[in-house]
Design a protein around this motif. Structure first.
Motif, PDB file in Angstrom:
ATOM      1  N   ARG A 118       0.871  -1.243   0.064  1.00 44.18           N
ATOM      2  CA  ARG A 118      -0.128   0.051  -0.031  1.00 44.18           C
ATOM      3  C   ARG A 118       0.813   1.111   0.082  1.00 44.18           C
ATOM      4  O   ARG A 118       0.384   2.257  -0.656  1.00 44.18           O
ATOM      5  N   ALA A 119       2.181   1.137   0.598  1.00 44.87           N
ATOM      6  CA  ALA A 119       2.922   2.283   0.600  1.00 44.87           C
ATOM      7  C   ALA A 119       3.750   2.656  -0.708  1.00 44.87           C
ATOM      8  O   ALA A 119       4.216   3.755  -0.807  1.00 44.87           O
ATOM      9  N   VAL A 120       3.774   1.586  -1.441  1.00 49.83           N
ATOM     10  CA  VAL A 120       4.820   1.535  -2.605  1.00 49.83           C
ATOM     11  C   VAL A 120       4.382   2.725  -3.739  1.00 49.83           C
ATOM     12  O   VAL A 120       5.280   3.762  -4.033  1.00 49.83           O
ATOM     13  N   PRO A 121       3.188   2.829  -3.901  1.00 53.70           N
ATOM     14  CA  PRO A 121       2.638   3.914  -4.844  1.00 53.70           C
ATOM     15  C   PRO A 121       3.075   5.328  -4.394  1.00 53.70           C
ATOM     16  O   PRO A 121       3.619   6.040  -5.294  1.00 53.70           O
ATOM     17  N   PHE A 122       2.708   5.496  -3.052  1.00 54.98           N
ATOM     18  CA  PHE A 122       3.059   7.124  -2.639  1.00 54.98           C
ATOM     19  C   PHE A 122       4.723   7.118  -2.683  1.00 54.98           C
ATOM     20  O   PHE A 122       4.971   8.173  -3.007  1.00 54.98           O
ATOM     21  N   VAL A 123       5.371   6.318  -2.181  1.00 55.63           N
ATOM     22  CA  VAL A 123       6.761   6.534  -1.959  1.00 55.63           C
ATOM     23  C   VAL A 123       7.494   6.603  -3.465  1.00 55.63           C
ATOM     24  O   VAL A 123       8.242   7.594  -3.539  1.00 55.63           O
ATOM     25  N   VAL A 124       6.981   5.879  -4.447  1.00 55.13           N
ATOM     26  CA  VAL A 124       7.660   5.939  -5.601  1.00 55.13           C
ATOM     27  C   VAL A 124       7.272   7.184  -6.241  1.00 55.13           C
ATOM     28  O   VAL A 124       8.387   7.889  -6.907  1.00 55.13           O
ATOM     29  N   LEU A 125       5.883   7.578  -6.161  1.00 59.61           N
ATOM     30  CA  LEU A 125       5.561   8.786  -6.996  1.00 59.61           C
ATOM     31  C   LEU A 125       6.121  10.027  -5.996  1.00 59.61           C
ATOM     32  O   LEU A 125       6.699  11.197  -6.852  1.00 59.61           O
ATOM     33  N   ALA A 126       6.423   9.975  -5.005  1.00 53.52           N
ATOM     34  CA  ALA A 126       6.981  11.042  -4.316  1.00 53.52           C
ATOM     35  C   ALA A 126       8.384  11.088  -4.427  1.00 53.52           C
ATOM     36  O   ALA A 126       8.994  12.261  -4.854  1.00 53.52           O
ATOM     37  N   ALA A 127       9.156  10.112  -4.384  1.00 53.64           N
ATOM     38  CA  ALA A 127      10.428  10.105  -4.931  1.00 53.64           C
ATOM     39  C   ALA A 127      10.825  10.650  -6.370  1.00 53.64           C
ATOM     40  O   ALA A 127      11.601  11.600  -6.617  1.00 53.64           O
ATOM     41  N   ALA A 128      10.061  10.158  -7.133  1.00 56.39           N
ATOM     42  CA  ALA A 128      10.124  10.630  -8.708  1.00 56.39           C
ATOM     43  C   ALA A 128       9.739  11.992  -8.720  1.00 56.39           C
ATOM     44  O   ALA A 128      10.395  12.642  -9.691  1.00 56.39           O
ATOM     45  N   LEU A 184      -2.763   8.864  -2.473  1.00 54.29           N
ATOM     46  CA  LEU A 184      -1.852   7.632  -2.263  1.00 54.29           C
ATOM     47  C   LEU A 184      -1.260   7.741  -1.031  1.00 54.29           C
ATOM     48  O   LEU A 184      -0.991   6.589  -0.236  1.00 54.29           O
ATOM     49  N   ALA A 185      -1.025   8.722  -0.141  1.00 50.45           N
ATOM     50  CA  ALA A 185      -0.528   8.541   1.048  1.00 50.45           C
ATOM     51  C   ALA A 185      -1.600   8.267   2.151  1.00 50.45           C
ATOM     52  O   ALA A 185      -1.528   7.293   3.149  1.00 50.45           O
TER      53      ALA A 185
END
Length: 175
Positions: A36-46, A91-92
């Protein structure tokens, strides 16, 4: 409840369901939280990486601390900032859950701060304190909508999709 083996007597488990190994429920829950956390983390970092890309070169760090009505009005017209903040907030919210919507808001605004910090040395980008205003407005609006949807769902009793519909209660014997 009495214990028999690794399951409690009287628990609802289909006769043909395999018994889960000890500790697997915790691993499953951790894996779900990670997914569940992966989409937020990936989009935030990108998005922070994209904000800091310097195709036109780098300069010494610059940050505009100006806050006045004209600058704030112009900043509130930055619709892309607002759209991406709403997406990141949702996403968060997916990552941390509705019960921790405040944490989702803080994480989302932290990404906005990351955008501004990343832009401080990029030629052609303008890092400014006032750019956090549309981010805050968008997160607050998305939070209010999410809270309203959550309240409406709890009033109607809808708590998600259930695999087995509830069976009606049997008729009372006094009829």
């Amino acid at each position: 409840m009495r214990q028999r083996g690794s399951e409690a007597v009287g628990t609802a488990r289909p006769w043909n369901a395999p018994e889960a190994p000890p500790g697997s429920e915790g691993r499953r829950r951790t894996a779900l939280a990670f997914a569940r956390a992966v989409p937020f983390v990936v989009l935030a970092a990108a998005s922070i990486w994209q904000a800091g890309r310097a195709s036109a070169g780098r300069r010494s760090p610059r940050f505009d601390w100006t806050l006045d009505l004209a600058v704030a009005t112009r900043a509130l017209s930055k619709v892309p900032h607002m759209k991406w903040m709403v997406v990141l907030f949702l996403l968060a919210l997916l990552a941390v859950g509705m019960a921790r919507a405040g944490l989702a808001a803080v994480l989302t605004v932290a990404v906005g701060v990351g955008w501004e910090v990343a832009e401080t040395t990029v030629v052609g980008h303008h890092a400014a304190l006032v750019d956090l205003l549309p981010d805050l407005v968008a997160v607050l609006a998305a939070w209010l909508v999410a809270a309203a949807v959550g309240a409406a769902r709890s009033r109607t009793g809808r708590r998600g999709i259930t695999a087995v519909p509830e069976t009606p209660a049997p008729p009372s014997p006094d009829r």
